[in-house]
Design a protein around this motif. Structure first.
Motif: not given
Length: 126
Positions: A1-2, A27-28, A37, A31-34
């Motif tokens: 999300m920069n 959201m996951d 964090d 963000l491509d399943y980070p």
């Protein structure tokens, strides 16, 4: 999300009060399943599994060692701004070029170019 890592702590504190599973699933996905964090800490998957990390503190390293900067445990805005100002981001290679004997502060090189000192106060959090 920069977002810069100096911003995410406050946002994460606010998101802790959101109880919508569909929101977090989306959201996951966005963000491509980070797996980690913005501070480099592992994020548990849906089953609660966490990726094991074998990290050491920068203060345990020696002159001449090159390590990968993988995580910070201090989320203080001033400290994160300090790192941002020096372009020290996660997954950056750091070489220790000098350790002062009187206070153990270090001079480090980032990606073979930039050099700056890391005072004892900051070193204990790496």
């Amino acid at each position: 999300m920069n977002f810069g890592w100096e911003n995410v702590h406050e946002i994460a504190e606010q998101l802790e009060h959101v109880h919508s599973q569909i929101f977090f699933d989306k959201m996951d996905e966005i963000l491509d399943y980070p797996k980690f964090d913005p501070h480099g800490e592992p994020i548990p998957d849906k089953d609660g599994n966490i990726i094991a990390q074998d990290l050491q503190k920068l203060s345990n390293c020696e002159i001449g060692e090159t390590v990968v900067f993988a995580s910070v445990t201090l989320s203080d805005d001033a400290f994160l701004t300090y790192l941002n100002d020096r372009k020290l981001l996660l997954n950056t290679k750091v070489k220790i070029t000098k350790i002062e004997s009187f206070d153990k502060s270090m001079t480090i090189e980032i990606d073979g170019k930039k050099k700056f000192s890391v005072r004892k106060l900051q070193r204990r959090y790496w």
